[in-house]
Design a protein around this motif. Structure first.
Motif, mmCIF file in Angstrom:
data_model
loop_
_atom_site.group_PDB
_atom_site.id
_atom_site.type_symbol
_atom_site.label_atom_id
_atom_site.label_comp_id
_atom_site.label_asym_id
_atom_site.label_seq_id
_atom_site.Cartn_x
_atom_site.Cartn_y
_atom_site.Cartn_z
ATOM 1 N N GLN A 6 2.270 -8.003 -0.915
ATOM 2 C CA GLN A 6 3.090 -7.972 -2.126
ATOM 3 C C GLN A 6 2.252 -8.312 -3.357
ATOM 4 O O GLN A 6 2.441 -7.710 -4.423
ATOM 5 C CB GLN A 6 4.272 -8.939 -2.000
ATOM 6 C CG GLN A 6 5.337 -8.443 -1.038
ATOM 7 C CD GLN A 6 6.429 -9.472 -0.785
ATOM 8 O OE1 GLN A 6 6.297 -10.650 -1.147
ATOM 9 N NE2 GLN A 6 7.515 -9.035 -0.149
ATOM 10 N N GLU A 7 1.333 -9.263 -3.224
ATOM 11 C CA GLU A 7 0.435 -9.591 -4.347
ATOM 12 C C GLU A 7 -0.413 -8.378 -4.720
ATOM 13 O O GLU A 7 -0.598 -8.070 -5.906
ATOM 14 C CB GLU A 7 -0.491 -10.751 -3.960
ATOM 15 C CG GLU A 7 0.192 -12.099 -3.861
ATOM 16 C CD GLU A 7 -0.758 -13.174 -3.325
ATOM 17 O OE1 GLU A 7 -1.986 -12.938 -3.257
ATOM 18 O OE2 GLU A 7 -0.252 -14.250 -2.969
ATOM 19 N N LEU A 8 -0.931 -7.691 -3.702
ATOM 20 C CA LEU A 8 -1.753 -6.502 -3.954
ATOM 21 C C LEU A 8 -0.926 -5.412 -4.622
ATOM 22 O O LEU A 8 -1.390 -4.749 -5.557
ATOM 23 C CB LEU A 8 -2.347 -5.975 -2.644
ATOM 24 C CG LEU A 8 -3.264 -4.761 -2.753
ATOM 25 C CD1 LEU A 8 -4.465 -5.074 -3.629
ATOM 26 C CD2 LEU A 8 -3.709 -4.311 -1.381
ATOM 27 N N GLU A 9 0.321 -5.267 -4.200
ATOM 28 C CA GLU A 9 1.198 -4.269 -4.804
ATOM 29 C C GLU A 9 1.460 -4.609 -6.272
ATOM 30 O O GLU A 9 1.449 -3.737 -7.136
ATOM 31 C CB GLU A 9 2.516 -4.213 -4.029
ATOM 32 C CG GLU A 9 3.457 -3.121 -4.493
ATOM 33 C CD GLU A 9 4.679 -3.009 -3.609
ATOM 34 O OE1 GLU A 9 5.320 -1.954 -3.665
ATOM 35 O OE2 GLU A 9 5.006 -3.970 -2.890
ATOM 36 N N GLN A 10 1.656 -5.900 -6.566
ATOM 37 C CA GLN A 10 1.878 -6.322 -7.949
ATOM 38 C C GLN A 10 0.636 -6.038 -8.794
ATOM 39 O O GLN A 10 0.743 -5.552 -9.916
ATOM 40 C CB GLN A 10 2.232 -7.826 -7.984
ATOM 41 C CG GLN A 10 2.558 -8.330 -9.361
ATOM 42 C CD GLN A 10 3.779 -7.667 -9.949
ATOM 43 O OE1 GLN A 10 4.705 -7.315 -9.252
ATOM 44 N NE2 GLN A 10 3.770 -7.460 -11.246
ATOM 45 N N MET A 11 -0.550 -6.328 -8.243
ATOM 46 C CA MET A 11 -1.789 -6.055 -8.970
ATOM 47 C C MET A 11 -1.941 -4.556 -9.224
ATOM 48 O O MET A 11 -2.404 -4.141 -10.287
ATOM 49 C CB MET A 11 -2.995 -6.576 -8.179
ATOM 50 C CG MET A 11 -3.100 -8.093 -8.177
ATOM 51 S SD MET A 11 -4.424 -8.681 -7.117
ATOM 52 C CE MET A 11 -5.850 -8.107 -8.007
ATOM 53 N N ALA A 12 -1.532 -3.735 -8.244
ATOM 54 C CA ALA A 12 -1.627 -2.289 -8.407
ATOM 55 C C ALA A 12 -0.716 -1.816 -9.531
ATOM 56 O O ALA A 12 -1.097 -0.962 -10.330
ATOM 57 C CB ALA A 12 -1.261 -1.590 -7.095
ATOM 58 N N LEU A 19 -4.333 2.389 -5.396
ATOM 59 C CA LEU A 19 -4.004 1.070 -4.860
ATOM 60 C C LEU A 19 -2.627 1.071 -4.208
ATOM 61 O O LEU A 19 -2.421 0.424 -3.174
ATOM 62 C CB LEU A 19 -4.080 0.014 -5.964
ATOM 63 C CG LEU A 19 -5.496 -0.314 -6.407
ATOM 64 C CD1 LEU A 19 -5.473 -1.224 -7.617
ATOM 65 C CD2 LEU A 19 -6.274 -0.956 -5.290
ATOM 66 N N LEU A 20 -1.682 1.795 -4.774
ATOM 67 C CA LEU A 20 -0.348 1.861 -4.161
ATOM 68 C C LEU A 20 -0.413 2.565 -2.804
ATOM 69 O O LEU A 20 0.289 2.173 -1.869
ATOM 70 C CB LEU A 20 0.640 2.566 -5.095
ATOM 71 C CG LEU A 20 1.090 1.738 -6.303
ATOM 72 C CD1 LEU A 20 1.968 2.569 -7.230
ATOM 73 C CD2 LEU A 20 1.821 0.477 -5.871
ATOM 74 N N ARG A 21 -1.265 3.595 -2.676
ATOM 75 C CA ARG A 21 -1.447 4.231 -1.368
ATOM 76 C C ARG A 21 -2.048 3.238 -0.381
ATOM 77 O O ARG A 21 -1.632 3.185 0.782
ATOM 78 C CB ARG A 21 -2.348 5.460 -1.504
ATOM 79 C CG ARG A 21 -1.630 6.682 -2.049
ATOM 80 C CD ARG A 21 -2.470 7.948 -1.877
ATOM 81 N NE ARG A 21 -3.735 7.891 -2.600
ATOM 82 C CZ ARG A 21 -3.887 8.246 -3.864
ATOM 83 N NH1 ARG A 21 -2.867 8.687 -4.559
ATOM 84 N NH2 ARG A 21 -5.075 8.184 -4.432
ATOM 85 N N GLU A 22 -3.005 2.457 -0.849
ATOM 86 C CA GLU A 22 -3.618 1.435 0.003
ATOM 87 C C GLU A 22 -2.569 0.411 0.459
ATOM 88 O O GLU A 22 -2.541 0.004 1.624
ATOM 89 C CB GLU A 22 -4.755 0.746 -0.767
ATOM 90 C CG GLU A 22 -5.592 -0.187 0.055
ATOM 91 C CD GLU A 22 -6.542 0.533 0.977
ATOM 92 O OE1 GLU A 22 -6.925 -0.076 1.983
ATOM 93 O OE2 GLU A 22 -6.889 1.703 0.718
ATOM 94 N N VAL A 23 -1.692 0.008 -0.456
ATOM 95 C CA VAL A 23 -0.620 -0.938 -0.121
ATOM 96 C C VAL A 23 0.291 -0.334 0.935
ATOM 97 O O VAL A 23 0.671 -1.002 1.903
ATOM 98 C CB VAL A 23 0.179 -1.319 -1.394
ATOM 99 C CG1 VAL A 23 1.473 -2.024 -1.034
ATOM 100 C CG2 VAL A 23 -0.658 -2.207 -2.300
ATOM 101 N N GLU A 24 0.636 0.951 0.780
ATOM 102 C CA GLU A 24 1.510 1.614 1.764
ATOM 103 C C GLU A 24 0.839 1.640 3.130
ATOM 104 O O GLU A 24 1.488 1.398 4.150
ATOM 105 C CB GLU A 24 1.841 3.039 1.308
ATOM 106 C CG GLU A 24 2.994 3.127 0.351
ATOM 107 C CD GLU A 24 4.261 2.483 0.891
ATOM 108 O OE1 GLU A 24 4.669 2.761 2.036
ATOM 109 O OE2 GLU A 24 4.841 1.668 0.152
ATOM 110 N N ASN A 25 -0.463 1.917 3.156
ATOM 111 C CA ASN A 25 -1.187 1.918 4.432
ATOM 112 C C ASN A 25 -1.130 0.542 5.078
ATOM 113 O O ASN A 25 -0.905 0.426 6.288
ATOM 114 C CB ASN A 25 -2.650 2.334 4.227
ATOM 115 C CG ASN A 25 -2.780 3.809 3.910
ATOM 116 O OD1 ASN A 25 -1.885 4.592 4.197
ATOM 117 N ND2 ASN A 25 -3.884 4.191 3.303
ATOM 118 N N HIS A 26 -1.323 -0.501 4.288
ATOM 119 C CA HIS A 26 -1.272 -1.862 4.825
ATOM 120 C C HIS A 26 0.128 -2.194 5.336
ATOM 121 O O HIS A 26 0.279 -2.832 6.385
ATOM 122 C CB HIS A 26 -1.705 -2.879 3.772
ATOM 123 C CG HIS A 26 -3.179 -2.869 3.484
ATOM 124 N ND1 HIS A 26 -4.134 -3.025 4.453
ATOM 125 C CD2 HIS A 26 -3.863 -2.709 2.326
ATOM 126 C CE1 HIS A 26 -5.327 -2.960 3.927
ATOM 127 N NE2 HIS A 26 -5.192 -2.759 2.624
#
Length: 186
Positions: free
Chosen positions: A17-23, A35-42
């Motif tokens: 969630q922190e990474l998604e907020q940063m994205a 970055l949002l694609r990376e978040v979805e992969n995670h």
């Protein structure tokens, strides 16, 4: 052991969630989308790990239950076999949990790498913006220099014209004086 794994998943969910907020806070749309694609992969990887962990727990419980049923039906040395079966099942559950925790650590490292990537992108964006501002100020200086050079070229042309006119007037005056002195009758 299950509580520790659940806590790891909770921690991992928070990091995602922190990474998604940063994205979402990124300025460039391309960086934001990457970055949002990376978040979805995670997220997908975490969900599949949770599902695998649940299946492994369920399989262990079913195996323990089946083993206990078989032992009850066989009626032989129940306590010793149950203890060994439970120990082996507990050991396999522990191994599965350890591998899931390894996967969790790997995902945590991936999230951390993504955060570092975001930081690097933010730093490079800042550097590019600074270079752009410097370029704008330099282009203003270059335009001012171009105007000055154009002005000096015009002034040089004007000076040459004035020198030429002054020289022509001087020569006309010299010719006039010579004519009056040498040829006074003309």
């Amino acid at each position: 052991l299950n509580a520790a794994v659940k806590e790891k998943f909770r921690h991992l969910r928070g990091r995602i969630q922190e990474l998604e907020q940063m994205a979402k806070e990124q300025d460039k749309e391309s960086e934001k989308q990457a970055l949002l694609r990376e978040v979805e992969n995670h997220k997908k990887q975490m969900l599949s790990n949770q599902a695998a962990w649940r299946k492994a727990n369920l399989a262990c419980k079913i195996a323990i239950d089946n083993s206990e049923k078989d032992q009850l039906l066989q009626g032989r040395d129940i306590l010793r076999q149950r203890k060994t079966t439970k120990e082996s099942l507990a050991e396999s559950a522990s191994n599965i949990t350890e591998s899931l925790m390894g996967i969790s650590r790997m995902m945590s490292q991936q999230v951390q790498q993504s955060e570092e990537t975001v930081q690097t992108l933010a730093n490079s964006s800042r550097t590019i913006l600074e270079a752009n501002e410097e370029f704008k100020s330099m282009s203003g200086t270059i335009q001012l220099g171009r105007k000055l050079i154009t002005k000096y070229n015009r002034r040089e042309l004007t000076d040459k014209l004035l020198i030429f006119l002054a020289l022509a007037l001087f020569l006309a005056t010299v010719l006039y004086i010579l004519k009056k002195r040498l040829f006074p009758f003309l």
